[in-house]
Design a protein around this motif. Sequence first.
Motif, PDB file in Angstrom:
ATOM      1  N   THR A  73       0.810  -1.223   0.000  1.00  0.00           N
ATOM      2  CA  THR A  73       0.000   0.000   0.000  1.00  0.00           C
ATOM      3  C   THR A  73       0.843   1.273   0.000  1.00  0.00           C
ATOM      4  N   PRO A  74       1.843   1.416   0.872  1.00  0.00           N
ATOM      5  CA  PRO A  74       2.671   2.632   0.786  1.00  0.00           C
ATOM      6  C   PRO A  74       3.347   2.791  -0.564  1.00  0.00           C
ATOM      7  N   LEU A  75       3.834   1.674  -1.129  1.00  0.00           N
ATOM      8  CA  LEU A  75       4.488   1.747  -2.438  1.00  0.00           C
ATOM      9  C   LEU A  75       3.502   2.189  -3.520  1.00  0.00           C
ATOM     10  N   CYS A  76       2.317   1.605  -3.535  1.00  0.00           N
ATOM     11  CA  CYS A  76       1.305   1.971  -4.539  1.00  0.00           C
ATOM     12  C   CYS A  76       0.871   3.433  -4.384  1.00  0.00           C
ATOM     13  N   PHE A  77       0.692   3.865  -3.146  1.00  0.00           N
ATOM     14  CA  PHE A  77       0.300   5.258  -2.910  1.00  0.00           C
ATOM     15  C   PHE A  77       1.394   6.212  -3.390  1.00  0.00           C
ATOM     16  N   LEU A  78       2.645   5.852  -3.150  1.00  0.00           N
ATOM     17  CA  LEU A  78       3.757   6.701  -3.589  1.00  0.00           C
ATOM     18  C   LEU A  78       3.818   6.759  -5.112  1.00  0.00           C
ATOM     19  N   VAL A  79       3.687   5.614  -5.778  1.00  0.00           N
ATOM     20  CA  VAL A  79       3.733   5.578  -7.244  1.00  0.00           C
ATOM     21  C   VAL A  79       2.542   6.318  -7.835  1.00  0.00           C
ATOM     22  N   PRO A 280      10.283  18.574  -1.025  1.00  0.00           N
ATOM     23  CA  PRO A 280       9.918  17.426  -1.872  1.00  0.00           C
ATOM     24  C   PRO A 280       9.910  16.113  -1.098  1.00  0.00           C
ATOM     25  N   VAL A 281      10.822  15.983  -0.139  1.00  0.00           N
ATOM     26  CA  VAL A 281      10.870  14.755   0.660  1.00  0.00           C
ATOM     27  C   VAL A 281       9.615  14.619   1.510  1.00  0.00           C
ATOM     28  N   HIS A 282       9.204  15.709   2.148  1.00  0.00           N
ATOM     29  CA  HIS A 282       7.991  15.673   2.970  1.00  0.00           C
ATOM     30  C   HIS A 282       6.747  15.384   2.122  1.00  0.00           C
ATOM     31  N   ARG A 283       6.701  15.964   0.928  1.00  0.00           N
ATOM     32  CA  ARG A 283       5.561  15.706   0.033  1.00  0.00           C
ATOM     33  C   ARG A 283       5.500  14.241  -0.378  1.00  0.00           C
ATOM     34  N   ALA A 284       6.659  13.641  -0.588  1.00  0.00           N
ATOM     35  CA  ALA A 284       6.686  12.227  -0.970  1.00  0.00           C
ATOM     36  C   ALA A 284       6.368  11.317   0.213  1.00  0.00           C
ATOM     37  N   LEU A 285       6.761  11.734   1.404  1.00  0.00           N
ATOM     38  CA  LEU A 285       6.495  10.923   2.587  1.00  0.00           C
ATOM     39  C   LEU A 285       5.012  10.914   2.960  1.00  0.00           C
ATOM     40  N   TYR A 286       4.290  11.970   2.583  1.00  0.00           N
ATOM     41  CA  TYR A 286       2.872  12.043   2.955  1.00  0.00           C
ATOM     42  C   TYR A 286       2.071  10.868   2.384  1.00  0.00           C
ATOM     43  N   PRO A 287       2.123  10.585   1.049  1.00  0.00           N
ATOM     44  CA  PRO A 287       1.375   9.415   0.552  1.00  0.00           C
ATOM     45  C   PRO A 287       1.865   8.103   1.138  1.00  0.00           C
ATOM     46  N   VAL A 288       3.148   8.017   1.464  1.00  0.00           N
ATOM     47  CA  VAL A 288       3.654   6.804   2.106  1.00  0.00           C
ATOM     48  C   VAL A 288       2.997   6.622   3.474  1.00  0.00           C
ATOM     49  N   ALA A 289       2.911   7.721   4.239  1.00  0.00           N
ATOM     50  CA  ALA A 289       2.256   7.651   5.549  1.00  0.00           C
ATOM     51  C   ALA A 289       0.783   7.291   5.414  1.00  0.00           C
ATOM     52  N   CYS A 290       0.127   7.865   4.406  1.00  0.00           N
ATOM     53  CA  CYS A 290      -1.286   7.530   4.156  1.00  0.00           C
ATOM     54  C   CYS A 290      -1.438   6.050   3.820  1.00  0.00           C
ATOM     55  N   GLY A 291      -0.508   5.525   3.021  1.00  0.00           N
ATOM     56  CA  GLY A 291      -0.547   4.109   2.674  1.00  0.00           C
ATOM     57  C   GLY A 291      -0.397   3.219   3.894  1.00  0.00           C
ATOM     58  N   LEU A 292       0.505   3.603   4.800  1.00  0.00           N
ATOM     59  CA  LEU A 292       0.680   2.826   6.025  1.00  0.00           C
ATOM     60  C   LEU A 292      -0.583   2.852   6.886  1.00  0.00           C
ATOM     61  N   LEU A 293      -1.272   3.997   6.938  1.00  0.00           N
ATOM     62  CA  LEU A 293      -2.515   4.096   7.711  1.00  0.00           C
ATOM     63  C   LEU A 293      -3.600   3.176   7.150  1.00  0.00           C
ATOM     64  N   ILE A 294      -3.792   3.227   5.825  1.00  0.00           N
ATOM     65  CA  ILE A 294      -4.807   2.364   5.197  1.00  0.00           C
ATOM     66  C   ILE A 294      -4.451   0.900   5.391  1.00  0.00           C
ATOM     67  N   ALA A 295      -3.162   0.561   5.203  1.00  0.00           N
ATOM     68  CA  ALA A 295      -2.741  -0.830   5.385  1.00  0.00           C
ATOM     69  C   ALA A 295      -2.977  -1.277   6.825  1.00  0.00           C
ATOM     70  N   GLY A 296      -2.654  -0.410   7.778  1.00  0.00           N
ATOM     71  CA  GLY A 296      -2.871  -0.753   9.184  1.00  0.00           C
ATOM     72  C   GLY A 296      -4.334  -0.983   9.498  1.00  0.00           C
ATOM     73  N   LEU A 297      -5.205  -0.140   8.956  1.00  0.00           N
ATOM     74  CA  LEU A 297      -6.646  -0.327   9.162  1.00  0.00           C
ATOM     75  C   LEU A 297      -7.115  -1.635   8.533  1.00  0.00           C
ATOM     76  N   GLY A 298      -6.582  -1.954   7.347  1.00  0.00           N
ATOM     77  CA  GLY A 298      -6.964  -3.201   6.682  1.00  0.00           C
ATOM     78  C   GLY A 298      -6.542  -4.422   7.468  1.00  0.00           C
ATOM     79  N   VAL A 299      -5.318  -4.400   8.015  1.00  0.00           N
ATOM     80  CA  VAL A 299      -4.834  -5.518   8.819  1.00  0.00           C
ATOM     81  C   VAL A 299      -5.664  -5.655  10.101  1.00  0.00           C
ATOM     82  N   ALA A 300      -6.016  -4.520  10.696  1.00  0.00           N
ATOM     83  CA  ALA A 300      -6.726  -4.545  11.977  1.00  0.00           C
ATOM     84  C   ALA A 300      -8.202  -4.900  11.832  1.00  0.00           C
ATOM     85  N   PHE A 301      -8.859  -4.383  10.778  1.00  0.00           N
ATOM     86  CA  PHE A 301     -10.319  -4.510  10.700  1.00  0.00           C
ATOM     87  C   PHE A 301     -10.821  -5.363   9.546  1.00  0.00           C
TER      88      PHE A 301
END
Length: 608
Positions: A73-79, A280-301
């Motif tokens: 998910t983080p990789l897909c969100f970043l791409v 630019p680094v912070h902008r790229a990290l934002y979708p990665v963080a979003c991907g981790l959140l969605i992945a975490g919710l998917g694993v948990a729920f």
Amino acid sequence: MLIPEPLRLQLKARYDAIANHHIKRDLLNALPFWVGAVVTGLVAVLYAKLFGWAEAGTRYIYHQSPWLFLAVTPLCFLVGWWLVQRYAPYARGSGIPQVSAAIDLTNPRHRYKVSRLLSLRIIFVKILSSLVMVVGGAVIGREGPTIQIAASIFKKINDWLPAWYPKVSRRNMVVTGAAAGLASAFNTPLGGIVFAIEELTKTHFNYFKSALLTGVIIAGLTALNLLGPYLYLGYPPLDHLPIWIIFVVMLVAVLTGFAASSMAEAILWLLRQKARLTSPVHRALYPVACGLLIAGLGVAFGESVFGSGKEIMVSTLFTADKHVAWYLPLLRIIGPVISFSTGAAGGIFAPALSAGASMGAVVAEWMYLPDTATNLLVLCGMAGFLTGVTRSPFTSSILVIEMTNSHNIIFYLMLTALLANLVSNLVTRHSFYDQLKVQYIQEIHRTEEQARKMNEMDYTQDIVCQVLIEEKSKEIIYSVLNEFIPGYKKIDLDYTGKPNDENYKFESEDEMISFYIKTPNVRQTFYWNKYKENPDKIMVGANITTDNQIVFSLTFNGTIKTEAEYYLRLKRFLNSKIGVISYIDPVEYNNGNDFKDRYKNEIYEFEK
């Protein structure tokens, strides 16, 4: 647009065989809409298939191991974010606000900016970014993107029309494309038409009703013939509803209206906070963080966190097990907030419907309602939540009705949509799409202004200067031609016939022009070009209007400076004070007096 010569000759022969002049003109006006509708239907079906396969990929990964999403998910969100950021920034998000912005920008001063919002590049980036996001489990839909894709197709077809072609309103093409896109995405032709009227444009329906109707019908039929007869959801049982259920429906309307408008405000707030990221680094990290959140919710729920949520709508409407966890509506609201804020491509239509469906199902379970009443609340939840996001109650009601063939509950759905709209207006006066539209327009204007200030980037293609002269004269036409493009290429004598005798062939250009000058109350536009010794690529146009005036146009490539020079030169040469500058296409008007009324007060800074 280039057409193979044998095909062009065959089409021309068939066209010439039509005797009636009015049928010919109507055919030429309708043809771009028909072609756009067929292409839209084909692309919409292909996109739907690809989107379905991408969602199947999400399910496959989940069944292998949910923990894989912590990497995928983080990789897909970043791409997905990078594709948009690198190749087409205005392909981000839903696509509906971009189409609305493009419609607002389709005016003489700003229409050249529409290509930033609607283009072939937008189509490819929109599809690719959204598919990558879906594989990663993003909570997005394909319906909004389909609308922007369809509008881009129609806009591009309008761009490809040759200079001699009868002028087709770009605005009407874009609106029809958007409606055709929605109709083919959901298989809801009425929904597409109502959406165009309610959400996209305030233009009187009568001005483009034929084009809109035929565009929606052809796009829908194309999708229908490829996918077969289907409803987006199906036929849920809705009989034996108790009279008192209307009070529960009203409760669902209030809840969904509040939840939807709150979700929209949360997305807008996140986008404002994200805009403060300058690195630019912070902008790229934002979708990665979003991907981790969605992945975490998917694993948990569980798996229900991911995707557009169509499975939730299907299971709550068509299976015996209508139970959904009490927290599912919260997850279906949080998911779009996180996914949409990444800046990648993806719509919010389907996630809004699934969030509303889950809310309706939870309320029904709280009250121990029977299956048919649960189905009603699920459908009302869908209509209410979608209304809260779009502020288009009639579109939301019609879409839900057409998706499920549930005409017998139309009054419940309309009541829900209207109440949800009222509640949403209490949260914020402006709709989610309207606020995004304003942001896009301001961003485009700001970018243009920065480019102008930075200087060098002021070279523009297809500048159009138009000036009115309140008489018609062959001598004036020739004098303008000799002034601006001496040695111009003569008009092809197959250019046009007489309005009352299509079989008549003019012997010379002079005879052709003389006929239209001498014949009162006819309209005809001529264009002349010069292919050598014409560095600015000037094309001269003369539109003879039905009230016996001429609107001259100069179309050329140049800078801001040459734009002003040619415009002032044409006005002085014609001794006229009435004119306008546009880009790519000439402005629209009905006749000379209409042109005068619209543009008599058009005064530019360089004229003061």
